[in-house]
Design a protein around this motif. Structure first.
Motif, mmCIF file in Angstrom:
data_model
loop_
_atom_site.group_PDB
_atom_site.id
_atom_site.type_symbol
_atom_site.label_atom_id
_atom_site.label_comp_id
_atom_site.label_asym_id
_atom_site.label_seq_id
_atom_site.Cartn_x
_atom_site.Cartn_y
_atom_site.Cartn_z
ATOM 1 N N VAL A 1 69.597 16.744 34.164
ATOM 2 C CA VAL A 1 68.103 16.296 33.901
ATOM 3 C C VAL A 1 67.699 17.596 34.294
ATOM 4 O O VAL A 1 67.726 18.273 35.612
ATOM 5 N N VAL A 2 66.645 18.308 33.508
ATOM 6 C CA VAL A 2 65.943 19.430 33.977
ATOM 7 C C VAL A 2 64.360 19.225 33.916
ATOM 8 O O VAL A 2 63.969 18.161 33.265
ATOM 9 N N PRO A 3 63.673 19.932 34.461
ATOM 10 C CA PRO A 3 62.254 20.083 34.537
ATOM 11 C C PRO A 3 61.447 20.657 33.297
ATOM 12 O O PRO A 3 60.927 21.691 33.385
ATOM 13 N N GLY A 4 61.848 20.099 32.190
ATOM 14 C CA GLY A 4 61.508 20.448 30.906
ATOM 15 C C GLY A 4 62.470 21.009 30.250
ATOM 16 O O GLY A 4 63.237 21.647 30.644
ATOM 17 N N LEU B 1 66.269 25.316 28.532
ATOM 18 C CA LEU B 1 66.681 26.488 27.579
ATOM 19 C C LEU B 1 66.746 27.896 28.385
ATOM 20 O O LEU B 1 67.942 28.600 28.181
ATOM 21 N N PHE B 2 65.764 28.249 29.366
ATOM 22 C CA PHE B 2 65.911 29.235 29.798
ATOM 23 C C PHE B 2 67.429 29.421 30.665
ATOM 24 O O PHE B 2 68.135 30.455 30.748
ATOM 25 N N CYS B 3 67.557 28.337 31.323
ATOM 26 C CA CYS B 3 68.908 28.328 32.363
ATOM 27 C C CYS B 3 70.119 28.600 31.348
ATOM 28 O O CYS B 3 71.057 29.108 31.661
ATOM 29 N N ALA B 4 70.094 27.986 30.098
ATOM 30 C CA ALA B 4 71.287 28.018 29.363
ATOM 31 C C ALA B 4 71.420 29.323 28.788
ATOM 32 O O ALA B 4 72.685 29.875 28.627
ATOM 33 N N ILE B 5 70.359 29.983 28.509
ATOM 34 C CA ILE B 5 70.316 31.336 27.937
ATOM 35 C C ILE B 5 70.770 32.286 29.041
ATOM 36 O O ILE B 5 71.812 33.228 28.815
ATOM 37 N N MET B 6 70.557 32.034 30.057
ATOM 38 C CA MET B 6 70.786 32.880 31.370
ATOM 39 C C MET B 6 72.019 32.763 31.770
ATOM 40 O O MET B 6 73.011 33.758 32.153
ATOM 41 N N ARG C 1 74.408 24.441 35.273
ATOM 42 C CA ARG C 1 73.789 23.943 36.802
ATOM 43 C C ARG C 1 73.785 25.048 37.739
ATOM 44 O O ARG C 1 72.899 25.263 38.570
ATOM 45 N N LYS C 2 74.476 26.181 37.649
ATOM 46 C CA LYS C 2 74.598 27.141 38.443
ATOM 47 C C LYS C 2 73.538 28.049 38.220
ATOM 48 O O LYS C 2 72.815 28.350 39.367
ATOM 49 N N VAL C 3 72.604 28.106 37.300
ATOM 50 C CA VAL C 3 71.559 28.657 36.958
ATOM 51 C C VAL C 3 70.374 27.828 37.328
ATOM 52 O O VAL C 3 69.394 28.106 38.371
ATOM 53 N N HIS C 4 70.351 26.554 36.955
ATOM 54 C CA HIS C 4 69.411 25.591 37.189
ATOM 55 C C HIS C 4 69.253 25.510 38.589
ATOM 56 O O HIS C 4 67.882 25.258 39.086
ATOM 57 N N GLN C 5 70.239 25.350 39.442
ATOM 58 C CA GLN C 5 70.066 24.976 40.837
ATOM 59 C C GLN C 5 69.177 26.009 41.636
ATOM 60 O O GLN C 5 68.723 26.123 42.696
ATOM 61 N N PHE C 6 68.978 27.283 40.942
ATOM 62 C CA PHE C 6 68.365 28.616 41.611
ATOM 63 C C PHE C 6 67.265 28.833 40.994
ATOM 64 O O PHE C 6 66.466 29.621 41.350
#
Ligand code: PMP
Ligand code: GLN
Length: 380
Positions: free
Chosen positions: A90-93, A98-103, A253-258
């Motif tokens: 679950v993501v905040p929007g 999308l940003f996290c997946a690209i990163m 998740r590694k990106v999303h968590q930060f």
């Protein structure tokens, strides 16, 4: 002084047009959001969860009960099995996801294929990751996938393809055949795929929506994104989710968590309560919005616009070439000031805009507002 990492980026067209509409008291059919409220039961669930004290951090991947509801609905409506623990985040929007997946998957020098017109957040996210966006225009009046142009845009540096169906801003929808084709392509070239499916339930005229999740070869290589904002008319709650295989989910998740760590707790609980109580709600959306699309298009019969009813999303393109030769970026501002009707120009979503005269109008509005809007448009 700071040297911009995004020298060509300004404030988004959505922010600018909504502000201009407010300044001139115009009917705002620009930025995409409903002017009606979310279901009462959903809003009550939100209030209830806040008052019950569910106001601290949720688990990083999202409230488990919500992820279980998402998995159940994917199984029920699409026959797609997925593990809420290892495959749903679950993501905040969707924008954040999308940003996290690209990163997570683009490295310096990697190329990412985008189809123009492309949603405004994709290119800056790719640039921030050090990648390069390669723009492939969708073709013709129907904004279809052009396989020849896609294949000629591939290079040994291509890492990722981003698709969006139903497509914002054109309203086009990828066919089953397109997805079967993309499946063979990503397998052959060993590519990853990001599939933006935030308008999944808004497909009209009895057509189905095909998700990448339904095709095993795509499912194995894709991040698929969805947004509760669209489905439940709560764009301001900024909550969506990503479905991806465990290895891709772990990197996301590694990106999303930060970036944000978690999405908002009571929002997630409210969505879980509502989905559990009304598992068929999403299935009502296509006919609800098709009525609005038809009201808008029929209200413009006899106007100077050329209209092809939108196949999906809550956006309708209008071709104004019989009314004006002005650029869309100029005209949308002029009409907001002079005629009290705000829209979105299409050219801003292209690397190289073609010579077309199209504006995008959002029809996620109450019927009286849509009638008033078409009256104003008919007077132009
Ligand atoms: N992708 C597309 C194509 C969109 O139109 C939008 C928003 N309208 C988003 C992503 C972002 O969704 P969210 O509000 O959940 O971030
Ligand atoms: N996606 C919405 C649209 O297309 C806008 C969201 C935003 O303002 N970032 O209008």
């Amino acid at each position: 002084m700071i040297k911009s990492k995004l020298p060509n980026v300004g404030t988004t067209i959505f922010t600018r047009m909504s502000a201009l509409a407010a300044e001139h008291g115009a009917i705002n059919l620009s930025q995409g959001f409903p002017d009606f409220d979310a279901p009462v039961a959903l809003r009550e669930a939100m209030a209830r969860n806040v008052m019950a004290g569910h106001n601290q951090y949720a688990p990083m991947a999202g409230v488990l009960r919500l992820r279980e509801q998402i998995a159940m609905q994917l199984d029920l409506h699409r026959g797609v099995a997925c593990n809420p623990d290892s495959e749903i985040t679950v993501v905040p929007g969707a924008t954040e996801g999308l940003f996290c997946a690209i990163m997570a998957c683009v490295r310096t020098g990697d190329e990412v294929i985008l189809f123009d017109p492309s949603y405004d957040s994709y290119q800056p996210s790719i640039e921030l990751a050090g990648g390069r966006a390669i723009h492939v225009p969708l073709s013709g009046d129907d904004f279809l996938l052009d396989r020849e142009r896609l294949e000629s845009a591939l290079s040994p540096r291509t890492r990722l393809i981003m698709i969006n169906s139903p497509h914002n801003p054109s309203g086009s929808v990828l066919s089953r055949d397109d997805l079967v084709y993309l499946q063979a392509l990503v397998e052959q070239h060993d590519l990853l795929l990001i599939s933006d499916e935030v308008y999944e339930h808004l497909v009209y005229d009895g057509r189905p929506h095909h998700s990448v999740l339904e095709f095993p070869g795509l499912r194995a290589r894709s991040f698929a994104f969805f947004s509760f904002g669209k489905t439940f008319s709560v764009t301001g709650w900024k909550t969506g989710y990503c479905v991806a295989p465990p290895a891709l989910t772990a990197e996301l998740r590694k990106v999303h968590q930060f970036v944000s760590f978690v999405a908002v707790t009571p929002v997630q609980l409210a969505l879980a309560d509502f989905m559990q109580a009304e598992p068929d709600y999403a299935a009502t959306l296509a006919s609800f919005y098709q009525h609005k699309r038809d009201l808008f298009c029929e209200g413009l019969a006899g106007s100077g616009f050329k209209i092809k009813p939108s196949a999906g999303t809550y956006f309708q393109l209008l071709d104004y070439s019989a009314l004006s030769a002005e650029r869309d970026t100029v005209l949308c501002e002029q009409w907001t000031r002079q005629h009290g009707i705000a829209s979105i120009p299409i050219s801003v979503f292209y690397e190289e805009p073609p010579p077309q005269h199209l504006l995008r109008f959002c029809f996620a509005k109450s019927d009286p507002v849509l009638r008033a809007a078409t009256e104003r448009l008919c007077e132009i």
